[in-house]
Scaffold this motif. Structure first.
Motif, mmCIF file in Angstrom:
data_model
loop_
_atom_site.group_PDB
_atom_site.id
_atom_site.type_symbol
_atom_site.label_atom_id
_atom_site.label_comp_id
_atom_site.label_asym_id
_atom_site.label_seq_id
_atom_site.Cartn_x
_atom_site.Cartn_y
_atom_site.Cartn_z
ATOM 1 N N GLN A 92 0.821 -1.210 0.000
ATOM 2 C CA GLN A 92 0.000 0.000 0.000
ATOM 3 C C GLN A 92 0.855 1.260 0.000
ATOM 4 O OE1 GLN A 92 -3.768 0.494 0.070
ATOM 5 N NE2 GLN A 92 -2.603 2.186 -0.812
ATOM 6 N N ASP A 93 1.936 1.256 0.775
ATOM 7 C CA ASP A 93 2.826 2.413 0.816
ATOM 8 C C ASP A 93 3.434 2.691 -0.558
ATOM 9 O OD1 ASP A 93 2.465 3.051 3.480
ATOM 10 O OD2 ASP A 93 4.140 1.840 4.184
ATOM 11 N N GLY A 137 0.209 3.104 -3.368
ATOM 12 C CA GLY A 137 -0.579 4.311 -3.186
ATOM 13 C C GLY A 137 -1.979 4.206 -3.752
ATOM 14 N N ASN A 167 7.423 6.468 -4.659
ATOM 15 C CA ASN A 167 6.863 6.063 -3.367
ATOM 16 C C ASN A 167 7.821 5.156 -2.609
ATOM 17 O OD1 ASN A 167 4.519 7.493 -3.726
ATOM 18 N ND2 ASN A 167 3.277 5.753 -4.354
ATOM 19 N N PHE A 184 9.459 5.930 0.951
ATOM 20 C CA PHE A 184 9.312 4.923 2.010
ATOM 21 C C PHE A 184 10.670 4.599 2.623
ATOM 22 C CE2 PHE A 184 9.688 0.498 3.253
ATOM 23 C CZ PHE A 184 8.591 0.292 4.073
ATOM 24 N N LYS A 229 -2.976 5.815 3.670
ATOM 25 C CA LYS A 229 -2.834 6.782 4.750
ATOM 26 C C LYS A 229 -3.963 7.800 4.801
ATOM 27 C CE LYS A 229 2.117 6.234 5.230
ATOM 28 N NZ LYS A 229 3.425 6.863 5.342
ATOM 29 N N GLY A 261 0.716 3.078 7.850
ATOM 30 C CA GLY A 261 1.583 2.376 6.922
ATOM 31 C C GLY A 261 2.505 1.430 7.663
#
Length: 283
Positions: A39-40, A43, A145, A149, A259, A265
């Motif tokens: 997911q991080d 997105g 991303n 991260f 988020k 996250g």
């Protein structure tokens, strides 16, 4: 031979067309830590779904027919590998949409790779490549991303190492042997374990011996995990003044799903691991 090559190319083209036509391709992760990283990195370009609930240990999870259907229908399935999710090995053997991040991990190696700070960043980069290969139009977004991260993760990793170094590290008691990578990374001594090896329940003699050691004050704290029933720890600690601290390696209390809307996250999961150890050493 030409027919085989054409068949492979056609399957690849159809797969990419399906991803291109879908505004939110579904990426199904086997466990919560992977879902959070997916997911991080993915997105708002993907829908990151979870297969096994974080309240259940991957070693104990059993697939239902509806779970198998979700695996078959997902655009991409991400899992650690057969050493961790043994229940998926047979099902995913013929699944073209599944990617094991660590397919060659040996049975004597700790499969909890998301507790290794170096591997965490490697997983994020691998996920970015997987998503970019399937959705090239968003490739730059995925890699950006992943870079963000890794930057945020490295900052916390450095901070946590400094905080641990400032404390007196004392012996502690863990429920199972899933923290060796975390311990090695931060120079912590291996914790004593209630459940050792492949045993699902400790023997009565082991429980009695551990309770004697707790009474003698050998441990700074006892860690409990939400994936295990509390009865075992109660038998160990009843009547004793020993700190019992929750540590959650799977993120059972993390709010997944991006988020937006207050969801968390992967860094929040990892931060909770670090704070649990710091709380033990502060007692």
């Amino acid at each position: 031979m030409k027919a085989v090559v054409w068949g492979v190319l056609t399957a690849w083209m159809l797969s990419n067309i399906a991803w291109a036509d879908s505004s939110k391709p579904v990426v199904l992760s086997s466990i919560m830590p992977l879902q959070l990283i997916v997911q991080d990195v993915g997105g708002d370009a993907i829908t990151a779904e979870l297969l096994a609930p974080a309240t259940v240990s991957p070693h104990d999870f059993q697939l239902r027919p509806s779970d198998a259907q979700r695996v078959h229908s997902a655009d991409l399935v991400v899992w650690v590998g057969p050493v961790m999710e043994t229940y998926l090995e047979k099902l995913l053997r013929k699944q073209d949409n599944a990617v094991a991040l660590y397919p060659d991990l040996k049975h004597d190696e700790d499969p909890h790779l998301w507790m290794d700070a170096e591997e965490v960043q490697s997983i994020a980069r691998r996920v970015a490549r997987l998503l970019s290969d399937r959705l090239p139009s968003r490739g730059a977004y995925f890699h950006a991303n992943a870079a963000r991260f890794s930057t945020e993760f490295r900052q916390y990793d450095k901070q946590l190492r400094e905080e641990i170094d400032r404390r007196e590290v004392l012996p502690y008691l863990l429920l199972h042997d899933g923290f060796s990578r975390f311990e090695r990374h931060y120079g912590l001594p291996a914790g004593e374990m209630v459940i050792s090896g492949s045993d699902r329940l400790p023997g009565a003699r082991h429980i009695v011996e551990l309770r004697k050691r707790l009474q003698a004050g050998e441990f700074a704290c006892v860690f409990r995990e939400p994936q295990y029933a509390p009865a075992m720890l109660k038998a160990l600690t009843v009547g004793l003044e020993i700190p019992v601290i929750e540590i959650d390696p799977l993120g059972a209390k993390i709010l997944a799903g991006g988020k937006e809307g207050g969801a968390d996250g992967f860094l929040e999961l990892y931060r909770q691991l670090g704070q649990a150890f710091l709380a033990c050493f502060d007692h």
